[in-house]
Design a protein around this motif. Structure first.
Motif, PDB file in Angstrom:
ATOM      1  N   GLN A   1       2.873   0.033  -6.952  1.00  0.00           N
ATOM      2  CA  GLN A   1       3.481   0.599  -5.746  1.00  0.00           C
ATOM      3  C   GLN A   1       4.982   0.836  -5.931  1.00  0.00           C
ATOM      4  OE1 GLN A   1       1.844   1.792  -3.202  1.00  0.00           O
ATOM      5  NE2 GLN A   1      -0.070   1.130  -4.148  1.00  0.00           N
TER       6      GLN A   1
ATOM      7  N   ALA B   1       5.280  10.106  -0.898  1.00  0.00           N
ATOM      8  CA  ALA B   1       6.532   9.569  -0.366  1.00  0.00           C
ATOM      9  C   ALA B   1       7.665   9.911  -1.308  1.00  0.00           C
ATOM     10  CB  ALA B   1       6.419   8.057  -0.178  1.00  0.00           C
TER      11      ALA B   1
ATOM     12  N   SER C   1       1.193   3.633   2.008  1.00  0.00           N
ATOM     13  CA  SER C   1       1.768   3.975   3.309  1.00  0.00           C
ATOM     14  C   SER C   1       3.036   3.186   3.604  1.00  0.00           C
ATOM     15  CB  SER C   1       0.739   3.727   4.417  1.00  0.00           C
ATOM     16  OG  SER C   1       0.359   2.363   4.446  1.00  0.00           O
ATOM     17  N   ASP C   2       3.202   2.017   2.983  1.00  0.00           N
ATOM     18  CA  ASP C   2       4.407   1.218   3.222  1.00  0.00           C
ATOM     19  C   ASP C   2       5.666   1.952   2.779  1.00  0.00           C
ATOM     20  OD1 ASP C   2       2.927  -0.907   4.255  1.00  0.00           O
ATOM     21  OD2 ASP C   2       2.685  -1.845   2.293  1.00  0.00           O
TER      22      ASP C   2
ATOM     23  N   SER D   1       0.858  -1.181   0.000  1.00  0.00           N
ATOM     24  CA  SER D   1       0.000   0.000   0.000  1.00  0.00           C
ATOM     25  C   SER D   1       0.899   1.237   0.000  1.00  0.00           C
ATOM     26  CB  SER D   1      -0.909   0.006   1.229  1.00  0.00           C
ATOM     27  OG  SER D   1      -0.141   0.123   2.415  1.00  0.00           O
TER      28      SER D   1
ATOM     29  N   ARG E   1      10.863  11.613   1.907  1.00  0.00           N
ATOM     30  CA  ARG E   1      11.429  10.352   2.361  1.00  0.00           C
ATOM     31  C   ARG E   1      12.842  10.586   2.885  1.00  0.00           C
ATOM     32  NH1 ARG E   1      11.472   8.001  -1.996  1.00  0.00           N
ATOM     33  NH2 ARG E   1       9.392   7.099  -1.883  1.00  0.00           N
TER      34      ARG E   1
ATOM     35  N   LEU F   1       6.425   5.021   3.047  1.00  0.00           N
ATOM     36  CA  LEU F   1       6.861   6.066   3.959  1.00  0.00           C
ATOM     37  C   LEU F   1       7.909   5.582   4.948  1.00  0.00           C
ATOM     38  CD1 LEU F   1       3.384   7.668   4.712  1.00  0.00           C
ATOM     39  CD2 LEU F   1       5.169   8.570   3.212  1.00  0.00           C
TER      40      LEU F   1
END
Length: 283
Positions: free
Chosen positions: A200, A211, A180-181, A178, A216, A183
């Motif tokens: 992704q 990100a 959010s991974d 996803s 990052r 980040l």
């Protein structure tokens, strides 16, 4: 003397609606012909595969007695024993030696035949070798592309269990299931391996989805200087699920260099002998 007049009959023009109907009919016929040709080509390719798989199954043993003769690192063999995996399956016995030799491998085997371990073991062995040589910090060494979030989590779990059994706590494997991974990934200290869907991974490399390099830690992720293994799991599904553009963007424009190892794997569409597996070096 009067002039003769030629009478020319002109057929009435076809209504626009009728012309459009004819064009649509022609397009439908062309589409049907293309679909039939494509189906015939797929059926022919599948028949060739079935014949090759049966031939290999007849010529080669169904499995080795153990993983000892496949060249697998002792730490990974210990991990397999802890997981109660004692004997390699056909796809593992045929794929692992080729992958460890650094060859590009095309593999096909039935669902549930152990394809994940067939690429996970050589992938992790190369990462462990890199750690042993002290070059672990050079960047992401392996990428596994999968078609779904669920498969991403499943493959990530297999890799983590093998590393846990091998006592390799220093090896970092990250899943990109996803947005959010991404980040949690620090470009200054990148993971050793990524398991991701093409969409992704593309977002990660292009710095999208919130990100990007500015947000990052460490900036942008690069693969061109470090990637040694690329696995395309369920290769046919990746394309049928519409990931073609993402894969092209990754390979052409997202800093993905030509890897030393490419391992496309998939399950066959038709029936297959239970112990059959087709693993061949790619040209």
């Amino acid at each position: 003397m009067g002039k003769k007049r030629a009478i020319v009959e002109v057929a009435p023009a076809k209504p626009v609606v009728e012309k459009e109907a004819e064009l649509e009919s022609e397009a439908e016929v062309e589409s049907e012909v293309e679909a039939e040709l494509e189906a015939e080509a797929e059926a022919e390719a599948e028949a060739e595969f079935q014949a090759a798989a049966k031939a290999e199954a007849a010529e080669a043993p169904t499995s080795h007695e153990s993983f000892d003769g496949l060249g697998i690192d002792l730490r990974l063999r210990k991990a397999l024993k802890k997981l109660s995996i004692d004997k390699p399956t056909a796809v593992q016995a045929r794929c692992i030696p080729l992958a460890l030799q650094g060859k590009d491998v095309l593999g096909r085997a039935p669902t549930g035949s152990g394809k994940t371990y067939a690429y996970a073991l050589p992938l992790l062995q190369k990462i462990l070798t890199r750690h042993d040589s002290g070059s672990a910090s050079v960047g992401v060494g392996a990428v596994v592309l999968v078609p779904t979030r669920e498969l991403c989590q499943q493959v990530h779990g297999v890799l983590r269990r093998l590393l846990g059994g091998a006592g390799a706590a220093g090896v970092q494997v990250v899943q990109l299931a996803s947005p959010s991974d991404a980040l949690a990934i620090n470009a200054a200290a990148p993971p050793d391996a990524l398991v991701a869907t093409p969409a992704q991974l593309r977002l990660l490399l292009e710095g999208a989805g919130g990100a990007g390099p500015s947000s990052r830690p460490g900036g942008a992720i690069r693969l061109s200087d470090s990637l040694h293994t690329l696995v395309v799991d369920e290769a046919d599904l990746l394309l049928s699920y519409g990931y073609g553009n993402d894969i092209n963007a990754i390979s052409e424009g997202a800093r993905l260099a030509d890897p030393r190892n490419a391992l496309p794997l998939q399950a066959p569409r038709g029936p297959m002998p239970p112990h059959a597996a087709l693993c061949r070096p790619m040209p």
